[in-house]
Design an enzyme around this catalytic site. Sequence first.
Site, PDB file in Angstrom:
ATOM      1  N   SER A   1      37.025  18.748  16.985  1.00  0.00           N
ATOM      2  CA  SER A   1      38.439  18.794  17.817  1.00  0.00           C
ATOM      3  C   SER A   1      38.228  18.521  19.125  1.00  0.00           C
ATOM      4  CB  SER A   1      38.830  20.491  17.581  1.00  0.00           C
ATOM      5  OG  SER A   1      39.922  20.724  18.321  1.00  0.00           O
TER       6      SER A   1
ATOM      7  N   ASP B   1      47.120  16.850  11.238  1.00  0.00           N
ATOM      8  CA  ASP B   1      46.478  17.751  10.323  1.00  0.00           C
ATOM      9  C   ASP B   1      46.644  19.150  11.011  1.00  0.00           C
ATOM     10  OD1 ASP B   1      45.429  18.381  13.182  1.00  0.00           O
ATOM     11  OD2 ASP B   1      43.190  17.985  12.811  1.00  0.00           O
TER      12      ASP B   1
ATOM     13  N   HIS C   1      43.373  21.357  10.233  1.00  0.00           N
ATOM     14  CA  HIS C   1      42.296  20.977  11.287  1.00  0.00           C
ATOM     15  C   HIS C   1      41.240  21.928  11.393  1.00  0.00           C
ATOM     16  CE1 HIS C   1      41.547  19.761  15.429  1.00  0.00           C
ATOM     17  NE2 HIS C   1      41.247  20.901  15.852  1.00  0.00           N
TER      18      HIS C   1
END
Length: 602
Positions: free
Chosen positions: A176, A504, A557
């Site tokens: 991320s 995602d 995610h």
Amino acid sequence: MEANRFLLLDYRIPESPGTKLKSEGLTALHPVVLVPGIVTGGLELWEGKTCADSLFRKRLWGGSFTEIFRRPLCWLEHLSLHNETGLDPPGIRVRAVPGLVAADYFAPGYFVWAVLIENLAKIGYEGKNLHMAAYDWRLSFQNTEIRDKALSRLKSKIEVMYVSNGYKKVVVVPHSMGAIYFLHFIRWVETPPPMGGGGAPGWCAKHIKAIMNIGPAFFGVPKAVSNLFSAEGKDVAFLRSIAPAVIDSEYLGLQTLEHVMRVSRTWDSIVSLIPKGGETIWGNMDWSPEEGHVCDLANKRLLQPSSSDNNNITNSDIKRGFRVKEPVKYGRIISFGKGSSQLPSSQLPTLDSKDFIRTANVNSPCGEVWTEYDEMSRESIHKVAEGKAYTATTLLDVLRFMAPKMMQRSEAHFSHGIADNLDDPKYNHYKYWSNPLETKLPDAPDMEIHCMYGVGIPTERSYVYKKSAADYKCNSIPFQIDSSVEGDDQNSCLKGGVYFVDGDESVPVVSAGFMCAKGWRGRTRFNPSGISTYVREYRHKPPASLFEGRGVESGAHVDIMGNVALIEDVLKVAAGAIGNEIGGDRIYSDILRMSERINLRL
């Protein structure tokens, strides 16, 4: 009931990827460094106010979160940073939890890195060759070095791991926001002191084998904008619509979203995730790279797995989820009213520089100022709305208008543009290093960069807003997502005031995949040494039963960290494989067509 009993008896716990690969002879080779993203890393208290007595070295973030319920206002005060410096407030020191426990689990039973760590252990990884690069994710990236020496400690750790593991290069696995944090690091480490780490050119080529970015937010995420506008996203907007008393309650003086905004606007890291690249990347009032995208939110069939799943790029995969229709104007990231999100741009109010001259609320009845909204006049609040729409470019102007102090502080550390000339000396400043469009990759032709992310989940892309009921009330947020706004048919990408695209669930495909698909592909001005890049997409498949937990084929995610195919890819590269040996590109989304539609000089 009998059928359910049969399912229980028939269920087999699948073999873990680590066990499977170990049986095939795979063993640990390259040291591995994990780099967590925003929010998922634990934070603990080292110094606090009287209300935090007994909490020394206890987790304030991550873990059980029991302190939220025991002393919520004290907890929020200690998670805030200084409004002007973005560093510690007086008398408060909150620091990142060190070690693998920093982000193995976010909360009891909710894994982040734990499954990947366990599978790495199965092929021989342990403390000497596996490291979690924990850092205080609230801070700007350079401030993690200024305050905590986090970048220096990461540099030293990589050097030690390289030497102590037989001069084997390190495989780095950021997740991320960790992807842009590590992008900042690789520029910092080769820059001379005092601004940089003094590793000199060639440091990355010597020490790093591959960077395997999971769910990378290279171009930021639109939900960072909704966070800064109104401390909400699709989930909060939905909750607000069905139970406004919960979110908007002033019970015990707790205005939930107002407190969230008050704290999060002190975190410079949020600004690092504002969409980068302006209208070139995210689209303008009438165009976007996702133009033509079709959702089926009613049946959640967006990019569902087909019966056959090969590792090659196919035309049917590339076209799935797209058809010719009246294009959604995704480039309008914030629109006030459904009409503003759909009308031709010629019918909308034009934005003038005078619109962004802030009128102070000189006669504010508010005592304590919570956010900069409290310092805005009613006229200024009305100016932001009144049927307007904002793109990734004009959004920066409106954020500077609404929160000038926050943006002045944060924009000293982050930039969101596109470089005209990367050889301009101004790009030697650290504010540009986490933006892939304003920095060069190092001279490391043998290094690899992987963009690994989930697809097939509706992901927030743009928002329809309205003025809130309390559009001018002390310590209130004047805007909110209009959750009553819906699309015109079941295939619409508009649901509850939010327009969705493929991604995602957090990061749209264009942000996660473009740099590996095009921006860094081959020798470009952003990648002058021609570092090899790979796009590895993981098509989302929800868990088939409760026994799968959050899913062994999830593309979400965070849940993707338990995706078997992704874990296998990481383990194989850590054990010595190169990108082509794990299959090269694997693409299910429309990232190639979107990349071609983006007119970026390479």
